[in-house]
Design a protein around this motif. Structure first.
Motif, PDB file in Angstrom:
ATOM      1  N   CYS A 104       0.831  -1.197   0.000  1.00  0.00           N
ATOM      2  CA  CYS A 104       0.000   0.000   0.000  1.00  0.00           C
ATOM      3  C   CYS A 104       0.868   1.250   0.000  1.00  0.00           C
ATOM      4  CB  CYS A 104      -0.919   0.023   1.220  1.00  0.00           C
ATOM      5  SG  CYS A 104      -2.188  -1.267   1.181  1.00  0.00           S
ATOM      6  N   VAL A 105       0.531   2.198  -0.860  1.00  0.00           N
ATOM      7  CA  VAL A 105       1.313   3.422  -1.021  1.00  0.00           C
ATOM      8  C   VAL A 105       0.923   4.434   0.052  1.00  0.00           C
ATOM      9  CG1 VAL A 105       1.815   5.357  -2.574  1.00  0.00           C
ATOM     10  CG2 VAL A 105       1.494   3.035  -3.505  1.00  0.00           C
ATOM     11  N   MET A 106       1.962   5.056   0.659  1.00  0.00           N
ATOM     12  CA  MET A 106       1.771   6.130   1.625  1.00  0.00           C
ATOM     13  C   MET A 106       2.582   7.338   1.167  1.00  0.00           C
ATOM     14  SD  MET A 106       2.459   3.838   5.060  1.00  0.00           S
ATOM     15  CE  MET A 106       2.163   5.194   6.200  1.00  0.00           C
ATOM     16  N   GLU A 107       1.962   8.488   1.058  1.00  0.00           N
ATOM     17  CA  GLU A 107       2.703   9.706   0.752  1.00  0.00           C
ATOM     18  C   GLU A 107       3.326  10.228   2.041  1.00  0.00           C
ATOM     19  OE1 GLU A 107       0.590  12.608  -1.583  1.00  0.00           O
ATOM     20  OE2 GLU A 107      -0.453  11.060  -2.736  1.00  0.00           O
ATOM     21  N   THR A 108       4.659  10.316   2.052  1.00  0.00           N
ATOM     22  CA  THR A 108       5.382  10.715   3.269  1.00  0.00           C
ATOM     23  C   THR A 108       6.421  11.787   2.940  1.00  0.00           C
ATOM     24  OG1 THR A 108       6.824   8.775   2.941  1.00  0.00           O
ATOM     25  CG2 THR A 108       5.025   8.565   4.529  1.00  0.00           C
ATOM     26  N   PRO A 109       5.986  12.982   2.537  1.00  0.00           N
ATOM     27  CA  PRO A 109       6.927  14.041   2.168  1.00  0.00           C
ATOM     28  C   PRO A 109       7.691  14.576   3.376  1.00  0.00           C
ATOM     29  CG  PRO A 109       4.707  14.907   2.269  1.00  0.00           C
ATOM     30  CD  PRO A 109       4.586  13.418   2.439  1.00  0.00           C
ATOM     31  N   GLY A 110       8.753  15.311   3.085  1.00  0.00           N
ATOM     32  CA  GLY A 110       9.596  15.896   4.127  1.00  0.00           C
ATOM     33  C   GLY A 110      11.037  15.856   3.699  1.00  0.00           C
ATOM     34  N   HIS A 111      11.574  14.640   3.526  1.00  0.00           N
ATOM     35  CA  HIS A 111      12.927  14.527   2.977  1.00  0.00           C
ATOM     36  C   HIS A 111      12.941  15.113   1.574  1.00  0.00           C
ATOM     37  CE1 HIS A 111      16.796  12.959   1.817  1.00  0.00           C
ATOM     38  NE2 HIS A 111      16.237  12.256   0.840  1.00  0.00           N
ATOM     39  N   THR A 112      12.001  14.690   0.745  1.00  0.00           N
ATOM     40  CA  THR A 112      11.708  15.307  -0.552  1.00  0.00           C
ATOM     41  C   THR A 112      10.203  15.391  -0.692  1.00  0.00           C
ATOM     42  OG1 THR A 112      11.723  13.176  -1.719  1.00  0.00           O
ATOM     43  CG2 THR A 112      13.809  14.397  -1.648  1.00  0.00           C
ATOM     44  N   THR A 146      16.323  17.238   5.823  1.00  0.00           N
ATOM     45  CA  THR A 146      15.282  18.095   5.241  1.00  0.00           C
ATOM     46  C   THR A 146      15.875  19.396   4.706  1.00  0.00           C
ATOM     47  OG1 THR A 146      14.813  19.036   7.423  1.00  0.00           O
ATOM     48  CG2 THR A 146      13.462  17.164   6.726  1.00  0.00           C
ATOM     49  N   ASP A 147      17.100  19.326   4.198  1.00  0.00           N
ATOM     50  CA  ASP A 147      17.800  20.551   3.811  1.00  0.00           C
ATOM     51  C   ASP A 147      17.803  20.812   2.310  1.00  0.00           C
ATOM     52  OD1 ASP A 147      19.417  18.217   3.687  1.00  0.00           O
ATOM     53  OD2 ASP A 147      21.204  19.449   3.453  1.00  0.00           O
ATOM     54  N   PHE A 148      16.989  20.095   1.550  1.00  0.00           N
ATOM     55  CA  PHE A 148      17.006  20.271   0.100  1.00  0.00           C
ATOM     56  C   PHE A 148      16.090  21.396  -0.383  1.00  0.00           C
ATOM     57  CE2 PHE A 148      18.183  15.627   0.283  1.00  0.00           C
ATOM     58  CZ  PHE A 148      19.520  15.848  -0.037  1.00  0.00           C
ATOM     59  N   TYR A 149      15.317  21.966   0.533  1.00  0.00           N
ATOM     60  CA  TYR A 149      14.411  23.064   0.166  1.00  0.00           C
ATOM     61  C   TYR A 149      14.640  24.224   1.140  1.00  0.00           C
ATOM     62  CZ  TYR A 149      12.081  19.022  -1.979  1.00  0.00           C
ATOM     63  OH  TYR A 149      11.795  17.890  -2.687  1.00  0.00           O
ATOM     64  N   PRO A 150      15.785  24.903   1.037  1.00  0.00           N
ATOM     65  CA  PRO A 150      16.110  25.932   2.038  1.00  0.00           C
ATOM     66  C   PRO A 150      15.105  27.066   2.114  1.00  0.00           C
ATOM     67  CG  PRO A 150      17.618  26.013   0.160  1.00  0.00           C
ATOM     68  CD  PRO A 150      16.844  24.757   0.024  1.00  0.00           C
ATOM     69  N   PHE A 216      10.675  19.519  17.196  1.00  0.00           N
ATOM     70  CA  PHE A 216      11.237  18.677  16.137  1.00  0.00           C
ATOM     71  C   PHE A 216      11.735  19.557  14.988  1.00  0.00           C
ATOM     72  CE2 PHE A 216      10.853  16.424  12.129  1.00  0.00           C
ATOM     73  CZ  PHE A 216      11.368  15.161  12.396  1.00  0.00           C
ATOM     74  N   ILE A 217      10.911  20.490  14.567  1.00  0.00           N
ATOM     75  CA  ILE A 217      11.281  21.379  13.460  1.00  0.00           C
ATOM     76  C   ILE A 217      12.526  22.169  13.808  1.00  0.00           C
ATOM     77  CG2 ILE A 217      10.552  23.419  12.158  1.00  0.00           C
ATOM     78  CD1 ILE A 217       7.662  22.333  12.358  1.00  0.00           C
ATOM     79  N   ASP A 218      12.573  22.736  15.018  1.00  0.00           N
ATOM     80  CA  ASP A 218      13.732  23.527  15.429  1.00  0.00           C
ATOM     81  C   ASP A 218      15.009  22.686  15.405  1.00  0.00           C
ATOM     82  OD1 ASP A 218      12.132  25.753  15.797  1.00  0.00           O
ATOM     83  OD2 ASP A 218      11.906  25.445  17.966  1.00  0.00           O
ATOM     84  N   THR A 219      14.891  21.431  15.810  1.00  0.00           N
ATOM     85  CA  THR A 219      16.052  20.543  15.800  1.00  0.00           C
ATOM     86  C   THR A 219      16.524  20.281  14.379  1.00  0.00           C
ATOM     87  OG1 THR A 219      15.330  19.473  17.851  1.00  0.00           O
ATOM     88  CG2 THR A 219      16.914  18.268  16.492  1.00  0.00           C
ATOM     89  N   LYS A 220      15.603  20.060  13.466  1.00  0.00           N
ATOM     90  CA  LYS A 220      15.980  19.808  12.071  1.00  0.00           C
ATOM     91  C   LYS A 220      16.634  21.034  11.443  1.00  0.00           C
ATOM     92  CE  LYS A 220      15.467  16.549  10.149  1.00  0.00           C
ATOM     93  NZ  LYS A 220      16.403  15.392  10.099  1.00  0.00           N
TER      94      LYS A 220
END
Length: 456
Positions: A104-112, A146-150, A216-220
């Protein structure tokens, strides 16, 4: 039902062959992809589907080649800004059946933005997911970068948090099958295990234990990850697929005369061990031991470079050529296995690289000569933990770009953690006519073992 792992050393890339009955699928195939068809054949299966968890940045996808070999369909995640021409788009909730196995497909964006995960269910073992292929969203011990979209850094970090919650909702029993293991450039703290359960990750993974989305966001946002220049090349290739790779990747062997004829403007990579390079090497050769090619070749090479290898034997040359091909460098023209004494007897030019030890570095630091620099080529995270006072810092991957900041008339002693990366950097300096260069063997490890002070 079966799940088989295919691990690509050096890149620490994990791909997976799954199936049941006579049908199978591959998750995230590498470029030298014949192995999957061979494994499926041994299982009495045919590969009918190929799934990509995202557009890879660190290696060339083998999906288009594997599709050509097997006739399988390729599936990729949605992204309004990308068009992966060799793949069909799948979305949340799409599912595929292989015997008693359902994916089953799950959309899990973030890394890309196009990141997918794939939950698998086995009807013989109840209704809960038995596993999930998480790509670069969730690793064992870490989560995706998560650094590919500065320009959208906070938003994509939040997307990753939400995606991780979706994965965890599959239940503690589900086994995590990631796309990378320890040593990959796609994470900083991966454990040296290639799979785990969601339940155990929830207990031990520091990022999964963070329940506060903003924290979590601040840590990333304060994480540091290097982005080698070849990442852009991988992203371009993985939209349309790279040139077909001929397997096995065995470059031709050259004798001294053929080598000299071919050398010209070629880039010479000495893929032997560090000690062999230091003892004697061909002028202008870059020291790049074969097991370090995946980590560092993409910093120094251009995809159009003609490449010649200096190797111990044909097996090592083939291994090096395969490492290079996996990250898009197909320009290997041949290799030489020199006996340096024999090479010298034929009037072949060679050089050696001087080395220094802890007492000598300590003496130089104490005397502080005006024309000498201790050059530390470790990563920024390592430097933040401990450093030697008085050292200048340039990361080994950036040495080709930043050596213009250095004075070629000065003397340089290059250091890292042990001496391997410093040998690579020193060879780059020597290649650009920095004549007074030596390597601090043992480097930071030896410095600390001898009891000398370090600072953070």
């Amino acid at each position: 039902m079966f799940v088989e792992k295919i691990k690509t050393e050096g890149l620490a890339h994990l791909s997976w062959l799954i199936g049941d009955g006579t049908e199978a699928a591959v998750i995230d195939p590498r470029r030298d992809c014949a192995v999957y068809a061979e494994m499926a054949h041994r299982r009495g299966c045919r590969i009918t589907h190929i799934f990509e968890t995202h557009r890879n940045e660190d290696l060339v996808s083998g999906a288009p080649d594997l599709a050509a070999i097997t006739g399988a369909r390729v599936h990729h995640g949605p992204d309004d800004k990308l068009d992966v021409t060799y793949a069909e788009t799948v979305r949340e909730g799409d599912h595929f059946t292989f015997g008693g196995l359902t994916l089953c497909v799950m959309e899990t964006p973030g890394h890309t933005d196009d990141s997918l995960s794939f939950a698998i269910y086995d009807k013989a073992f109840g209704e809960n997911a038995v596993g999930v292929f998480t790509g670069d969203t969730l690793f064992v011990g870490d989560v995706g970068r998560t650094d590919f979209y500065p320009d959208r850094a906070r938003n994509v970090a939040g997307d990753l948090f939400d995606s991780l919650q979706k994965i965890c909702a599959l239940g503690d029993q589900a086994i995590i099958y990631p796309a990378h293991g320890a040593g990959s450039v796609c994470g900083n703290n991966m454990a040296d295990r290639d799979f785990n359960t969601i339940g155990y990750e929830r207990q031990t993974n520091p990022m999964l234990r963070m329940n506060d989305r903003d924290a979590f966001i601040d840590t990333k946002l304060i994480e540091h990850h290097d982005q080698p220049p070849y990442f852009r090349l991988m992203e371009e290739i993985n939209l349309e697929g790279g040139p077909r790779l001929e397997e096995p990747t065995v470059p031709p062997a050259f004798g001294p005369k053929a080598w000299q004829d071919a050398a010209g403007d070629a880039t010479i990579l000495d893929v032997r061990g560090v000690a062999a390079y230091l003892g004697a090497h061909l002028p202008g050769a870059i020291a790049l031991p074969d097991d370090m090619i995946p980590a560092f070749a993409g910093w120094f090479l251009d995809p159009l470079d003609a490449i010649l290898l200096v190797a111990n034997d044909a097996d090592q040359a083939s291994c090096a050529s395969r490492h290079l091909a996996r990250i898009g460098f197909d320009g290997v023209k041949g290799f030489l296995t020199p006996s340096i004494t024999g090479w010298a007897a034929m009037s072949g030019a060679f050089q050696s690289m001087p080395v220094v030890d802890v007492p000598e570095v300590a003496r130089r630091l104490d005397e502080a000569p005006d024309d000498w620099t201790l050059l530390d080529v470790r990563g920024k995270d390592e430097l933040a933990e401990e450093r030697i006072d008085g050292a200048q810092h340039i990361y080994v991957g950036e040495i080709a770009e930043k050596m213009r900041e250095l004075d070629p008339q000065r003397r340089y002693t290059v250091m890292c953690k042990s001496g391997a990366r410093s040998t690579i950097a020193a060879s780059m300096l020597r290649r650009q006519d920095f004549k007074q260069v030596d390597v601090f063997m043992g480097s930071m490890s030896a410095w600390k073992a001898a009891g000398y002070p370090v600072h953070s």
